[in-house]
Design a protein around this motif. Structure first.
Motif, PDB file in Angstrom:
ATOM      1  N   GLU A 160       0.541  -1.746  -0.214  1.00 15.97           N
ATOM      2  CA  GLU A 160       0.130   0.125  -0.205  1.00 15.97           C
ATOM      3  C   GLU A 160       0.808   0.917   0.111  1.00 15.97           C
ATOM      4  OE1 GLU A 160      -3.773  -0.204   1.776  1.00 15.97           O
ATOM      5  OE2 GLU A 160      -3.619  -1.984   2.954  1.00 15.97           O
ATOM      6  N   SER A 163      -0.667   5.110   0.035  1.00 19.52           N
ATOM      7  CA  SER A 163      -1.902   5.190   0.732  1.00 19.52           C
ATOM      8  C   SER A 163      -2.194   6.389   1.513  1.00 19.52           C
ATOM      9  CB  SER A 163      -2.583   3.711   1.888  1.00 19.52           C
ATOM     10  OG  SER A 163      -1.283   3.603   2.625  1.00 19.52           O
ATOM     11  N   THR A 192      -3.199  -3.837  -2.196  1.00 19.85           N
ATOM     12  CA  THR A 192      -3.889  -2.476  -2.007  1.00 19.85           C
ATOM     13  C   THR A 192      -5.375  -2.616  -1.825  1.00 19.85           C
ATOM     14  OG1 THR A 192      -4.697  -0.323  -2.772  1.00 19.85           O
ATOM     15  CG2 THR A 192      -4.573  -2.108  -4.355  1.00 19.85           C
ATOM     16  N   ASP A 194      -7.403  -0.554  -2.483  1.00 21.54           N
ATOM     17  CA  ASP A 194      -7.778   0.323  -3.200  1.00 21.54           C
ATOM     18  C   ASP A 194      -8.418   0.158  -4.514  1.00 21.54           C
ATOM     19  OD1 ASP A 194      -8.531   2.368  -5.301  1.00 21.54           O
ATOM     20  OD2 ASP A 194      -7.546   4.501  -4.153  1.00 21.54           O
ATOM     21  N   GLU A 197      -6.906   1.518  -8.011  1.00 21.62           N
ATOM     22  CA  GLU A 197      -5.831   1.892  -8.310  1.00 21.62           C
ATOM     23  C   GLU A 197      -5.096   0.415  -8.923  1.00 21.62           C
ATOM     24  OE1 GLU A 197      -3.830   3.114  -4.713  1.00 21.62           O
ATOM     25  OE2 GLU A 197      -2.597   1.869  -4.764  1.00 21.62           O
TER      26      GLU A 197
END
Lengths: 356, 339
Positions: A160, A163, A192, A194, A197
């Motif tokens: 990550e 972030s 991740t 997300d 992403e």
């Protein structure tokens, strides 16, 4: 160049099965994303790969050699941590050079050359002698990136790394990471939570939940062919609608639901199923027979579209994203058709039902 | 350089009075602290007779360096030979050797122990070993004094005779540490309080820093040396200063373990001198011995002013250590609630 293989890896942390029999292969030059909510085991899996944890079972192979028994320093990996883990007592140059110096065997002027080169690529050329504590978040992130790429690592791991950045920088950093990956042509594993992403960067995505890999596929396949209801619910925003229904001669039926699904092979043909469809596939019904009927719960107006949440007669919530300018208020009766792919999941196993 | 007192509310008369009161109060405290130092220095410069005058004088009637010259000649001067056997620099060197070795070995050992406890151990194991180390702080020194003394006689056993190696008729090999510098050095190597300071500092280093270095290719020792130590310089300064002071100024343990005149440290030598000064000519040994002792003393001219010279000499290394570590000490005081 070698590939990274994770083979049946399990890890218990306390009385919690953090990683449960995970297997996948990351090809050389492939950008592989581990996507999952917090606690899904994706970060633990990355710590297993880099050697900060040892697996209870299974093997990890890099370029054909077993690395899961080696200490981290012998695995030759480049890694970017979520909070970067920059060395506070050193300047930018020292941070980038440490990995080369600690391992030894690289002559001083070669180290210097590579540090300057890596820093230059990431726009850190002017900051080499600055303390890392004086850098902005974006600059610190680039130092962490330079530190990972300066070595001739056999694989790259990202935990990550974006972030802690604000959205604008995040976009930029994303491109930096992909550029480095393309240049190095090694396996990269990127963790991740997300989705955007994951979808923007990944060659392939592994969706993780409760320590297990739910599905490994390209980002497009995650959206168009989710392997189970977890992936269906997790991927996409808003997520896929899942409506319980019973199959009856090529039609999935429930109170207020009547979705034609075509022929379904195998034992599920007359069983209970979950009907899955994207909110974007829902259109207002044009003629008398509607696939979905119900009453509006609420309406949310976006920039170009309208998000309508309504409940079927069974009380199942369905989300529809429509472009039409519908005038609806809570409690209004609505009728929709589905204009797009319909997925079927077994109501008990929650696995996708394959269809011709 | 920040002001000693904050410049808050200077315009308000009431606050100005209270500021003056605080400054005055602190000033008295400073004077009280400096007074003994003044008295030590002034006494060392007084002529021999004035030192024992009653009531004592605060300002020397005449300044003389007799006592200084005398102390520097201890060991050469035949009259003082009976008081102290060796030139004073022998004791000074003994103290210096013991202190330098104890701090030089002790700091790395204590720091590495704390680092291991903070970053390499985890969970229950870390808690247990932490409590074990800290627990040694809770046993008063007087309780361990006798067992430790016995240990030095027949290390590593506390009994007078070492046990037999089972199945043979030879004893376990033992080491006699007593009356060697190592009897003083070894117990001073691991300092639980320093362990606590180091551990407190290492706990503030994020694990991700250490983990990043591990993945980057650093061995644990390399990580400690290259990444952790540069950050811990203030803590090293504080612990070095405190260890230095505690070993250099230690008296009771050195008195117990060091016997041979040529092995005695500064603090023990000074004590022996004081003891002889205060007993010579007063008690024991019969009239003749008393008279002889008194005669030695008076002939040598060495009285309390000489003691003061020794006290000053003994303080100098601590003072130098303080100057060296001063900047880091101030920072260290901010880091932790040190006294």
């Amino acid at each position: 160049m070698g590939e990274l293989e994770v083979r049946g890896v399990s890890k218990r942390l306390g009385d919690h099965q953090a990683v449960d029999d995970v297997s996948f292969i990351v090809a050389s030059g492939e950008f592989f994303v581990l996507l999952g909510t917090s606690g899904s085991g994706k970060s633990t899996l990355l710590r297993l790969i880099c050697g900060l944890e040892t697996p209870d079972a299974g093997q990890i192979l890099l370029d054909g050699r077993e690395i899961h028994t080696l200490p981290p320093r012998q695995r030759n990996l480049g890694m970017v941590f979520q909070d970067y883990g920059l060395y506070p007592g050193m300047d930018v140059r020292g941070n980038i050079a440490y990995g080369l110096e600690a391992r030894g065997g690289v002559p001083k002027d070669e180290i210097q050359r590579r540090v300057v080169e890596a820093a230059g690529k990431l726009g850190l050329g002017e900051m080499l002698s600055r303390s890392t504590q004086d850098l902005s978040g974006g600059e610190q992130q680039r130092v962490a990136l330079a530190r990972a790429m300066v070595k001739d690592a056999d694989a790259f791991l990202f935990d990550e790394p974006l972030s802690n950045l604000d959205p604008k920088l995040r976009h930029h950093a994303r491109r930096d990471i992909v550029a480095i990956h393309r240049e190095k042509k090694r396996p990269s594993v990127y963790v991740t939570h997300d989705q955007s992403e994951a979808f923007a960067m990944a060659d392939r995505v592994a969706v993780m939940s409760q320590g297990r890999v739910q599905q490994v596929s390209t980002p497009d396949d995650l959206l168009s062919a989710p392997a189970n209801t977890f992936v269906a619910r997790f991927v996409g925003s808003p997520p896929m609608n899942l409506v319980p229904a019973a199959l009856d001669a090529g039609v999935a039926r429930a109170d207020g639901v009547e979705v034609p699904v075509g022929s379904v092979p195998g034992p599920a043909a007359s069983g209970r199923v979950l009907v899955g469809f994207r909110p974007e596939s829902v259109r207002p019904a044009r003629n008398g027979t509607a696939a979905l009927t119900g009453s509006v719960i609420d309406v949310e107006e976006g920039l170009v579209d309208l998000t309508v949440r309504f409940a079927t007669a069974d009380g199942v919530e369905v989300t529809a994203v429509v472009e039409d300018d519908l005038r609806l208020a809570a409690g209004d009766p609505v009728a929709f058709d589905i204009d797009g792919p319909v997925h079927l999941f077994d109501a008990d196993t929650e696995q996708a039902i394959p269809r011709a | 350089m920040p002001a000693l007192l904050p410049k808050v509310g200077m315009r308000q008369p009431k606050l100005r009075y209270s500021r003056a009161a605080i400054a005055g109060f602190l000033g008295i405290g400073v004077l009280l602290h400096l007074l003994p130092f003044y008295y030590i220095i002034s006494t060392s410069l007084k002529p021999g007779a004035e030192v024992v005058r009653n009531p004592p004088t605060f300002i020397p009637s005449a300044i003389t360096f007799d006592a200084w010259k005398l102390v520097l000649r201890i060991g050469d001067e035949s009259q003082i030979v009976q008081l102290v056997k060796e030139p004073f620099w022998v004791y000074f060197a003994n103290s210096a050797f013991i202190t330098v070795i104890a701090v030089g070995i002790g700091l790395p050992v204590t720091a590495l122990a704390a680092y291991a406890n903070s970053k390499l151990q985890s969970g229950r194991g870390a808690r247990v070993s932490f409590l074990f180390f800290i627990g040694t702080m809770m046993v008063p020194f007087v309780v361990t004094l006798v067992p430790m003394y016995l240990l030095t006689l027949n290390f590593p056993f506390t009994m007078p005779d070492a046990p037999m190696i089972p199945g043979t008729d030879t004893e376990f090999p033992t080491l006699r540490l007593w009356d060697t510098p190592w009897a003083v050095i070894l117990p001073a190597i691991f300092v639980p309080f320093n362990f606590l300071l180091f551990k407190g500092f290492f706990d503030t280093i994020p694990n991700s820093v250490i983990n990043a270095a591990r993945v980057d290719g650093g061995s644990e020792l390399n990580i400690f040396r290259r990444i952790v130590m540069p950050m811990a310089v203030p803590v090293f300064a504080v612990t070095a200063y405190m260890s230095f002071g505690s070993v250099w100024d230690n008296f009771l343990w050195q008195l117990v373990t060091l016997q041979s005149p040529e092995k005695v440290t500064m603090s023990v030598a000074t004590y022996q001198l004081i003891e002889r000064l205060s007993t010579a000519g007063s008690t024991g040994g019969g009239a003749a011995a008393q008279a002889e002792g008194m005669g030695d003393l008076l002939n040598s001219g060495l009285t309390w002013n000489g003691m003061m010279v020794l006290a000053i000499l003994q303080s100098i290394p601590i003072f130098i250590a303080f100057l060296v570590c001063r900047e880091y000490l101030l920072r260290g005081i901010k880091i932790r609630g040190l006294k």
